[in-house]
Structure formats: C-alpha cells, structure tokens
Design an enzyme around this catalytic site. Structure first.
Site, PDB file in Angstrom:
ATOM      1  N   GLY A  13       0.789  -1.220   0.000  1.00 15.76           N
ATOM      2  CA  GLY A  13       0.000   0.000   0.000  1.00 15.76           C
ATOM      3  C   GLY A  13       0.827   1.278   0.000  1.00 15.76           C
ATOM      4  N   ARG A  34       5.059  -6.297   9.420  1.00 20.09           N
ATOM      5  CA  ARG A  34       4.974  -7.636  10.014  1.00 20.09           C
ATOM      6  C   ARG A  34       5.507  -8.692   9.062  1.00 20.09           C
ATOM      7  NH1 ARG A  34      -1.080  -8.302  11.718  1.00 20.09           N
ATOM      8  NH2 ARG A  34      -1.174  -7.221   9.745  1.00 20.09           N
ATOM      9  N   ASP A  58       6.005  -5.612  14.502  1.00 18.65           N
ATOM     10  CA  ASP A  58       4.566  -5.682  14.781  1.00 18.65           C
ATOM     11  C   ASP A  58       4.256  -4.547  15.750  1.00 18.65           C
ATOM     12  OD1 ASP A  58       2.001  -6.157  15.594  1.00 18.65           O
ATOM     13  OD2 ASP A  58       2.287  -8.297  16.018  1.00 18.65           O
ATOM     14  N   SER A 138      -7.086   9.501   7.552  1.00 17.00           N
ATOM     15  CA  SER A 138      -8.087   9.077   6.559  1.00 17.00           C
ATOM     16  C   SER A 138      -9.203  10.107   6.521  1.00 17.00           C
ATOM     17  CB  SER A 138      -8.672   7.724   6.962  1.00 17.00           C
ATOM     18  OG  SER A 138      -9.817   7.425   6.182  1.00 17.00           O
ATOM     19  N   TYR A 151     -13.115   2.295  12.992  1.00 18.16           N
ATOM     20  CA  TYR A 151     -12.029   2.669  12.073  1.00 18.16           C
ATOM     21  C   TYR A 151     -11.912   4.186  11.981  1.00 18.16           C
ATOM     22  CZ  TYR A 151      -9.384   3.580   7.868  1.00 18.16           C
ATOM     23  OH  TYR A 151      -8.465   4.083   6.982  1.00 18.16           O
ATOM     24  N   LYS A 155      -8.881   6.979  13.174  1.00 16.02           N
ATOM     25  CA  LYS A 155      -8.255   7.980  12.301  1.00 16.02           C
ATOM     26  C   LYS A 155      -8.508   9.398  12.823  1.00 16.02           C
ATOM     27  CE  LYS A 155      -6.226   5.170   9.496  1.00 16.02           C
ATOM     28  NZ  LYS A 155      -4.760   5.138   9.396  1.00 16.02           N
ATOM     29  N   PRO A 181      -6.125  10.348   3.223  1.00 15.22           N
ATOM     30  CA  PRO A 181      -6.620   9.919   1.913  1.00 15.22           C
ATOM     31  C   PRO A 181      -8.055   9.396   1.999  1.00 15.22           C
ATOM     32  CG  PRO A 181      -4.578   8.766   2.549  1.00 15.22           C
ATOM     33  CD  PRO A 181      -5.140   9.403   3.772  1.00 15.22           C
TER      34      PRO A 181
END
Ligand code: 8X3
Length: 261
Positions: A13, A34, A58, A138, A151, A155, A181
């Site tokens: 990503g 990870r 991690d 985000s 989620y 953010k 984004p």
C-alpha cells in the site's frame, strides 16, 4: 549519510509506494512491517538505488517495537522522516453488530501502534532538533459513514494526536503532518473484507480511486517543502469522490420507538 526515512507498514500500500518514492532520492530507508518476506523482496528491489534496512515489526507488540529499535544499526538511528503507514480497517458492520476483536485490532494498530513507534522515534528528533513525522490518517477520521465506526474513530485519533504533537513540538524544528486519503485502491478493502476480493473490487467499480503512488507522491511532497513550512493536514480524495447529503430516514414519523416520556 543520506536522509534517513523510516516507514512502517512498508510491505504494501502507501508504505511500499512511499518507500519506492523516497528510494528515488537515494534516502537511506528503514522499512518495517509484520511480513518480513514481502519486506525483503522490496528491500532487494530497492537495494540498487539506496541503502535499505528491512526488519520485522509488529506495532501492536511493545516487545517487537523495543527489539526493532534495539537492533537498528547505529548509523541509521538519526531518523529524519518517520512515515507511520501501518494501519488497517476491519469490517463494515454497524456498531451494534461489529466484531469487537476487529475494533481491538484496529485500535492496537492504528492508535497504540502509531503511538508506540512515534514515542520511540520522537526523542531523537527533538534532541537533534530536526525531523518530520508523517502520519497516515483518513477522510474517515473527518467524515463518518455507515460501518466506519471504530475505524473512523482511530483515524480521528490520528488527526488529533498529530495536531497535539505540533503543539508539543512548538519551538523545535520537528514537523508533523497528517495525510488523510479518501478512497484508495490498495489492499485496504481486501483486508477490510478479510480476503473477499470480489467484495473489495466492488468498492472501486466504475471509479478511478487514488492509487498508492498518488498518495506516496503526496507523502514525499509534504516533506520536500522548505523546512520552515509545516503542512499540518492534507486531506485528499479522488475526483470521483465527494460528500453527500446527510442521511435522513423517512419511515420513522409514526414510530416513536423506545420509551419517549
Ligand atoms: C480510507 C478511506 O473511506 O475507505 O481510509 O474509509 S475510506
């Protein structure tokens, strides 16, 4: 020594794309994720362009973070840029049906993980009076949507923490930027839908979403402006995405529901 750029979530990503972009400048890269296999493949691909140190991390485990920094080679310790890209969304269920362990994983990664890494890197930046923390927030941190619940809240945390860092760092030459984004075609939705690629593909059907490279250009750019310029927040959506009207349910008029008094 070239500039030292550390990227978490570097195996895929935005993180991977940012690594490729900073490699073009010949920066020394510290790549963390990870998945060591993917990371090593990326490190091998970039090795001709720049020095690369790739190691498993991690961010949800303090022991892993401690070991990562304890094993960081001495010449790489003066990190100039930290890109906190490790993060994920899991599930799109309404809050009353969401899997609580998904919420915990998102909080452990997007919130506590980001805090762990930032807390480890920041003292060096302050001591050297130089550095840049680039967080990946985000649009979901600004604009709630159905199923975005925990989620989006993680953010929103990242946005608020980024601003709070600016306040704490006032008077130091350490910059902090939160990049926010919107719809992006990475493995984001495949992870969110736990490997259901067909469902993930439907998210992007008929659209032209942001690519990982689009966001990597922005990550690179916010760091490339003169050192006295701090871009606090940069929200970005694909042109095909914008706000919509607030949701209104029109079947509740006669239904008082609950226990009105
Ligand atoms: C990615 C944006 O809208 O898919 O963080 O949650 S969204």
């Amino acid at each position: 020594m070239p500039r030292i750029v550390m990227i978490t979530g570097a195996s895929s990503g935005f993180g991977e794309a940012a690594a490729r972009r900073f490699a073009q400048d010949g920066c020394a890269l510290i790549l963390a994720a990870r998945s060591l296999d993917k990371l090593q493949a990326l490190a091998a691909a970039l090795a001709g362009q720049c020095p690369v140190h790739a190691a498993a991390l991690d961010v949800t485990q303090q022991d892993s973070v401690d070991a990562f920094f304890a094993n960081l080679p001495e010449p790489l310790r003066a990190i100039d840029v930290l890109v906190n890209s490790a993060g994920l969304a899991l599930g799109l269920e309404p809050a009353h049906k969401a899997d609580f362990s998904d919420w915990e994983t998102m909080i452990d990664t997007n919130v506590t993980g980001l805090l762990r890494v930032t807390r480890a890197v920041l003292p060096g930046m302050v001591e050297r009076n130089s550095g840049h923390v680039i967080n990946i927030g985000s649009t979901a941190g600004n604009w709630p949507y159905p199923g975005g619940n925990a989620y989006g809240a993680t953010k929103a945390f990242v946005q608020n923490f980024s601003r709070a860092l600016r306040a704490d760092l006032l008077g130091r030459h350490v910059r902090v930027t939160n990049i926010e984004p919107g719809m992006s075609d990475t493995n984001f939705s495949t992870v969110r839908f736990k490997g259901d690629v067909a469902r993930a593909d439907r998210v992007y059907e008929g659209t032209r979403p942001l690519s990982a490279d689009d966001v990597a250009q922005i990550i690179h750019w916010v760091n490339s402006v003169p050192a006295h310029v701090n871009i606090n927040t940069l929200e970005v959506m694909p042109t095909c995405q914008a706000w919509s009207a607030l949701g209104v349910n029109r079947s509740m008029e006669a239904d008082a529901g609950g226990t009105d008094s």
